[in-house]
Design a protein around this motif. Sequence first.
Motif, short mmCIF file in Angstrom:
data_model
loop_
_atom_site.label_atom_id
_atom_site.label_comp_id
_atom_site.label_asym_id
_atom_site.label_seq_id
_atom_site.Cartn_x
_atom_site.Cartn_y
_atom_site.Cartn_z
N SER A 115 -1.67 -3.88 -6.22
CA SER A 115 -0.92 -4.58 -5.18
C SER A 115 -1.24 -6.07 -5.21
N VAL A 171 -1.49 0.69 -11.15
CA VAL A 171 -0.62 0.11 -10.13
C VAL A 171 -1.51 -0.76 -9.25
N ILE A 200 2.20 2.02 -3.70
CA ILE A 200 1.30 2.39 -4.79
C ILE A 200 1.45 3.87 -5.15
N TRP A 208 0.83 -1.20 0.00
CA TRP A 208 0.00 0.00 0.00
C TRP A 208 0.87 1.25 0.00
N LYS A 261 1.83 5.83 -8.92
CA LYS A 261 0.53 6.04 -9.54
C LYS A 261 0.35 7.41 -10.20
N VAL A 269 4.01 -4.43 -5.93
CA VAL A 269 3.13 -3.66 -6.80
C VAL A 269 3.47 -4.06 -8.23
#
Length: 114
Positions: free
Chosen positions: A34, A32, A20, A17, A24, A60
Motif C-alpha cells: 500500500s 501487494v 490488499i 488496506w 494478495k 496498492v
Amino acid sequence: MTNKTFEKAAFAGGCFWCMIKPFKEWEGIEDVVSGYMGGHVDNPTYEDVKKGDSGHLEVVEITFDPSLFTYEKLLELYWQQIDPTDAGGQFHDRGHSYTTAIFYYNEEQKKAAE
C-alpha cells in the motif's frame, strides 16, 4: 532454474488496506504494497494525504508474474472491487484520496486499461 520476470501494476480503489486482500491470495502475485500515487507533494505522510493537501490517492502496488497472472486478469479483479460511478470515494471511504484510478507502468498496460 528459471528466471522469473515480474511486473508492477498500481490501482487506487478506496482504502488501500481494503484493496490488499483481494489481490494478495492469487498464484502469480508476488507482493501487494500500500502507498500513495498521483499527487504533487514528494514523500507525503498519511496526515498530508488525509488532509487532502497532497493530491494523492491511496493505492496498492502489485508485483506479479505475468506468465501466471496477466495484467488483464488484474484489471478484471480490480473492477470487481470498486464502484467506478462513485466520484466521491469508495463505499464508506469518502474524499479525494479514496477515489479510483489505474496507474500504468508501460504502454501495454495503458492500452489494456483504456
